[in-house]
Design a protein around this motif. Structure first.
Motif, PDB file in Angstrom:
ATOM      1  N   THR A   1     109.887  81.836  91.367  1.00 21.46           N
ATOM      2  CA  THR A   1     110.768  81.666  92.248  1.00 21.46           C
ATOM      3  C   THR A   1     111.527  83.098  92.792  1.00 21.46           C
ATOM      4  O   THR A   1     112.474  83.124  93.617  1.00 21.46           O
TER       5      THR A   1
ATOM      6  N   GLN B   1     113.022  83.938  96.372  1.00 24.74           N
ATOM      7  CA  GLN B   1     113.170  82.450  97.112  1.00 24.74           C
ATOM      8  C   GLN B   1     114.973  82.040  96.991  1.00 24.74           C
ATOM      9  O   GLN B   1     115.608  82.663  96.421  1.00 24.74           O
ATOM     10  N   THR B   2     115.157  80.797  97.751  1.00 21.59           N
ATOM     11  CA  THR B   2     116.474  80.311  97.825  1.00 21.59           C
ATOM     12  C   THR B   2     116.260  78.784  97.515  1.00 21.59           C
ATOM     13  O   THR B   2     115.313  78.264  97.910  1.00 21.59           O
ATOM     14  N   CYS B   3     117.545  78.288  97.207  1.00 20.43           N
ATOM     15  CA  CYS B   3     117.301  76.796  96.966  1.00 20.43           C
ATOM     16  C   CYS B   3     117.408  75.946  98.281  1.00 20.43           C
ATOM     17  O   CYS B   3     118.116  76.302  99.306  1.00 20.43           O
ATOM     18  N   TYR B   4     116.480  75.197  98.421  1.00 22.40           N
ATOM     19  CA  TYR B   4     116.568  74.263  99.551  1.00 22.40           C
ATOM     20  C   TYR B   4     117.710  73.275  99.887  1.00 22.40           C
ATOM     21  O   TYR B   4     117.639  72.835 100.725  1.00 22.40           O
TER      22      TYR B   4
ATOM     23  N   THR C   1     120.834  76.665  99.728  1.00 20.25           N
ATOM     24  CA  THR C   1     120.395  77.756 100.671  1.00 20.25           C
ATOM     25  C   THR C   1     120.553  78.998 100.027  1.00 20.25           C
ATOM     26  O   THR C   1     120.538  80.230 100.309  1.00 20.25           O
TER      27      THR C   1
ATOM     28  N   ARG D   1     111.037  75.500  89.627  1.00 19.80           N
ATOM     29  CA  ARG D   1     110.246  74.490  90.738  1.00 19.80           C
ATOM     30  C   ARG D   1     109.385  74.008  89.588  1.00 19.80           C
ATOM     31  O   ARG D   1     108.485  74.730  89.214  1.00 19.80           O
TER      32      ARG D   1
ATOM     33  N   CYS E   1     105.102  71.200  94.809  1.00 11.00           N
ATOM     34  CA  CYS E   1     105.651  71.582  96.212  1.00 11.00           C
ATOM     35  C   CYS E   1     104.757  72.971  96.055  1.00 11.00           C
ATOM     36  O   CYS E   1     104.610  73.484  95.062  1.00 11.00           O
TER      37      CYS E   1
ATOM     38  N   THR F   1     106.538  77.998 100.174  1.00  8.33           N
ATOM     39  CA  THR F   1     108.098  78.460 100.132  1.00  8.33           C
ATOM     40  C   THR F   1     108.940  76.907  99.845  1.00  8.33           C
ATOM     41  O   THR F   1     110.266  77.193  99.909  1.00  8.33           O
ATOM     42  N   ALA F   2     108.326  75.874  99.534  1.00  4.12           N
ATOM     43  CA  ALA F   2     108.998  74.614  99.503  1.00  4.12           C
ATOM     44  C   ALA F   2     109.106  74.311  97.970  1.00  4.12           C
ATOM     45  O   ALA F   2     108.596  74.817  97.227  1.00  4.12           O
TER      46      ALA F   2
ATOM     47  N   ALA G   1     114.780  75.322  93.736  1.00  3.79           N
ATOM     48  CA  ALA G   1     116.207  74.741  93.818  1.00  3.79           C
ATOM     49  C   ALA G   1     116.784  75.258  92.450  1.00  3.79           C
ATOM     50  O   ALA G   1     116.154  75.432  91.390  1.00  3.79           O
TER      51      ALA G   1
ATOM     52  N   LEU H   1     110.934  65.994  97.958  1.00  6.16           N
ATOM     53  CA  LEU H   1     109.835  66.755  98.972  1.00  6.16           C
ATOM     54  C   LEU H   1     108.437  66.447  98.875  1.00  6.16           C
ATOM     55  O   LEU H   1     108.011  65.787  99.841  1.00  6.16           O
TER      56      LEU H   1
END
Length: 379
Positions: free
Chosen positions: A78, A81-84, A87, A100, A104, A107-108, A111, A149
């Motif tokens: 992670t 990265q940023t939380c989907y 954000t 994560r 996924c 970059t998906a 969270a 997702l």
């Protein structure tokens, strides 16, 4: 685990064991309660009461520990990265990092556990407020354990953190409440995912006892007995596991029929436990009957179909009476299943990783078998 043992002596408790009047902590008897009060509970009682009483206080504490463990385990994945959902890299309120634990990629899917839990809570609160039917309720409840997702289940320590999040949300409800009953099941599955099998077993035994008191449906009882059997298997209590899985498979056949997903899962679990007892011929016989059904009904990329082929490959190469053709079939089965798992679940998924490890083992077995059978001086 949930609070199923005496706070003073750790002995197993009945569901109606005596409790502290203020904080609801449970004990074997008055003697244990008085002893615990003298040993420090007097100083903690008010704090536990203010935290929502014993079960809620314990659930909140375990949730925070599980989130911290999940964030640490996912730290390399992670980074940056940023939380989907919100954000942000750090959660605005809890300051927790990202996780994560699904399928996924790229970059998906990054969270915060808190954001995932809040998303699930909002969906369920809306469903209850609008009196949605059971189908809609169940679909929304999947957000507690399934990524919105990639639509794959969470796994490992992330699933454990979500299990505690779900339990702490519904633990305060009466045990007759449907959502509380589902929440305890999700908690048990989360503990299993985090390989905390003793704790999972304790939760599942409490769940089964509760369902029997409530005269729950055969479906609910079979679900819980299946999860309990998995814990037996992981703890190497193999005879108990085989007996439990055999009972669940028989019950599923009668209740759901041979083509239902639940029956196919039960068949695979039963076969896996037979492998554990080195009853390979029985496992192979069962899987040769059920694998074609799984591939036709569930599909080649279904997680349970992949698991079934994996267990079959293990039975083939682990059998001491395996022929060269058996070992070759095992390698071919694992190669195909691992390739599909990598495409569908991703390379980081535990099933893909463990299947890859088994593939390496099986190839080594095949190589040794070929060398043994090759005539002297052959190329």
């Amino acid at each position: 685990m949930i609070l199923t043992t005496c706070a003073a002596c750790a002995a197993p408790l009945a569901h109606d064991a005596p409790r502290c009047v203020r904080c609801k902590l449970r004990y074997c008897n008055a003697t244990c309660q008085h002893d615990h009060w003298r040993r420090g509970h007097k100083q903690m009682c008010k704090k536990i009461h203010r935290g929502g009483n014993a079960e809620q206080y314990h659930a909140d504490k375990k949730y925070k520990e599980a989130v911290a463990e999940a964030v640490e385990a996912c730290a390399d994945d992670t980074k940056g990265q940023t939380c989907y959902i919100c954000t942000q890299a750090l959660h605005w309120k809890t300051k927790e990092g990202l996780v994560r634990g699904c399928s996924c990629r790229g970059t998906a899917g990054f969270a915060h556990v808190s954001c995932l839990a809040e998303q699930a809570k909002i969906l369920m609160d809306e469903a209850e407020e609008n009196n949605l039917d059971a189908k809609a309720l169940n679909e929304r409840f999947e957000r507690w354990y399934t990524c919105s997702l990639c639509e794959q289940r969470y796994h490992g320590v992330v699933m454990n953190a979500l299990g505690w999040a779900c339990w702490k949300k519904y633990v305060g409800r009466p045990e007759t409440d449907q959502l509380r009953q589902i929440a305890i099941s999700i908690l048990g599955n989360g503990l299993q995912n985090a390989e905390q099998y003793e704790e999972a077993l304790s939760v599942q035994e409490a769940e089964l006892s509760m369902l029997r008191r409530l005269c729950a449906s055969e479906q609910s009882l079979l679900d819980t007995q299946s999860n309990l059997a998995i814990s037996y298997l992981q703890l190497e209590r193999l005879e108990q596991a085989v007996n439990a899985f055999r009972g669940v498979y028989s019950g599923r056949l009668k209740l759901d029929g041979e083509e239902h997903e639940n029956t196919l899962i039960a068949a695979n679990n039963y076969a896996d436990s037979l492998n554990g007892l080195k009853r390979f011929k029985e496992a192979k016989s069962l899987l040769r009957k059920t694998m074609p059904v799984a591939r036709r009904v569930l599909g080649e990329g279904n997680e349970h179909t992949l698991k079934m082929r994996w267990v079959y490959a293990r039975a083939l190469y682990s059998d001491p009476d395996a022929t060269l053709d058996d070992v070759r079939e095992s390698v071919e089965t694992l190669e195909d299943a691992e390739r599909i798992a990598r495409r569908v679940l991703g390379g980081a998924h535990p099933i893909t990783k463990e299947m890859g490890n088994d593939l390496g083992t099986t190839r080594a077995v095949l190589l040794r078998a070929c060398e043994t059978l090759s005539p002297p001086g052959s190329a």
